[in-house]
Design an enzyme around this catalytic site. Structure first.
Site, PDB file in Angstrom:
ATOM      1  N   GLN A  88      -5.328  -0.521  -4.193  1.00 10.26           N
ATOM      2  CA  GLN A  88      -6.091  -1.634  -5.094  1.00 10.26           C
ATOM      3  C   GLN A  88      -6.839  -1.221  -6.362  1.00 10.26           C
ATOM      4  O   GLN A  88      -6.763  -1.811  -7.330  1.00 10.26           O
ATOM      5  CB  GLN A  88      -6.746  -2.447  -4.171  1.00 10.26           C
ATOM      6  N   CYS A 139       0.726  -1.228   0.034  1.00 10.06           N
ATOM      7  CA  CYS A 139       0.105   0.051  -0.091  1.00 10.06           C
ATOM      8  C   CYS A 139       0.779   1.063   0.104  1.00 10.06           C
ATOM      9  O   CYS A 139       1.725   1.581   0.719  1.00 10.06           O
ATOM     10  CB  CYS A 139      -0.941   0.110   1.147  1.00 10.06           C
ATOM     11  N   CYS A 159      -2.722  -2.609   6.568  1.00  8.56           N
ATOM     12  CA  CYS A 159      -2.902  -1.393   7.080  1.00  8.56           C
ATOM     13  C   CYS A 159      -4.380  -1.245   7.913  1.00  8.56           C
ATOM     14  O   CYS A 159      -4.471  -0.318   8.775  1.00  8.56           O
ATOM     15  CB  CYS A 159      -2.916  -0.312   6.044  1.00  8.56           C
ATOM     16  N   HIS A 213       0.784   3.487   3.615  1.00  3.62           N
ATOM     17  CA  HIS A 213       1.561   3.216   4.740  1.00  3.62           C
ATOM     18  C   HIS A 213       2.681   2.182   4.464  1.00  3.62           C
ATOM     19  O   HIS A 213       3.637   1.912   5.153  1.00  3.62           O
ATOM     20  CB  HIS A 213       0.820   2.470   6.042  1.00  3.62           C
TER      21      HIS A 213
END
Length: 201
Positions: free
Chosen positions: A130, A89, A160, A92
Site C-alpha cells: 500500500q 499484496c 493477509c 502473500h
C-alpha cells in the site's frame, strides 16, 4: 439464454497456457485431484483471473494522463475521492481493497477526471504494498501534469491480516503522500483532509 450473453476478454494464449500448467501443479502439490469435475477448468480460470488482476503491468500510466491533458487556468483543488481499489499484496498474493482519495492543484493543465481513477486502477492491478501504491499514484500525476501539488490518501483492508497471521478482522491501514503546496501549506492540506472525510448524501 447463452446466445444473449457475449463476454469478450483478451488474454495472451501462450501466457495463459504456461500459467495454467503451473496452477495445475500447485493444486496437485496441495493434495487435490485436478482431474475431478470441479477442478478440471480451475487452472485455466485462475490463470485468466491472475492475468486480469495484474493487467496494470501492461499499461503505461503516464500515457493515460498525457492522453487527456487540457490547458486551463484553474488553480483551485481538484479532488476525486472514494475511488474503489482492489490489489494484491506482494508478500502473500492475497487481496487488499479500499478507497483512494486523490487531489491536485493545477499549474496550467488539467486532466480528465476519469483518468485519475484509471491511474489508481493501473497501479493497483499489480503486486503491491500500500505504501508504494500511494507514492506511485502521487508521482505519476506530479510528473505528467507538473501541478502545484498532489495529495493521495489510501484507506484499505488487507486480507493477509484478516484471513491469516494475526486475523484482525476490523483492521484498516491508511497511507498518505503529498507534494508541493500540500506539503508547504498546512491550510491546503487540512482542506484536503476535511473534504475527504466529509460524506455527501
Amino acid at each position: 439464454m447463452d446466445e444473449l450473453y457475449h463476454k469478450e476478454e483478451s488474454f495472451d494464449p501462450e501466457t495463459i497456457g504456461k500459467l495454467k500448467g503451473h496452477y495445475a501443479a500447485i493444486l496437485c502439490l496441495l493434495g487435490e485431484d485436478v482431474g475431478r469435475e470441479g477442478l478440471v477448468k480451475t487452472p485455466e480460470r485462475v490463470a485468466k483471473a491472475m492475468s486480469f488482476l495484474t493487467k496494470g503491468y501492461r499499461v503505461d500510466p503516464l500515457s493515460i494522463l498525457r492522453s487527456a491533458m487540457f490547458r486551463e487556468e484553474y488553480k483551485q483543488m481538484v479532488l476525486v475521492k472514494d475511488i474503489e481499489l482492489y490489489s494484491l499484496c506482494e508478500h502473500h498474493m492475497l487481496p487488499f481493497y479500499g478507497k483512494a482519495h486523490v487531489a491536485y492543484i493545477p499549474n496550467g493543465y488539467i486532466t480528465g477526471l476519469s483518468k485519475i481513477a484509471r491511474i489508481v486502477e493501473c497501479y493497483a492491478r499489480r503486486l503491491q504494498v500500500q505504501e508504494r501504491l500511494t507514492v506511485q499514484i502521487r508521482d505519476c500525476i506530479q510528473e505528467a501534469l507538473n501541478p502545484m501539488g498532489v495529495a493521495v490518501v489510501i484507506e484499505a483492508s488487507h486480507m493477509c491480516m484478516q484471513m491469516r497471521g494475526v486475523e484482525k478482522q476490523e483492521s484498516a491501514t491508511t497511507t498518505s503522500a503529498f507534494t508541493g503546496i500540500f506539503l508547504s501549506d498546512h491550510r491546503t492540506r487540512e482542506e484536503f483532509m476535511t473534504l475527504i472525510s466529509h460524506k455527501y448524501r
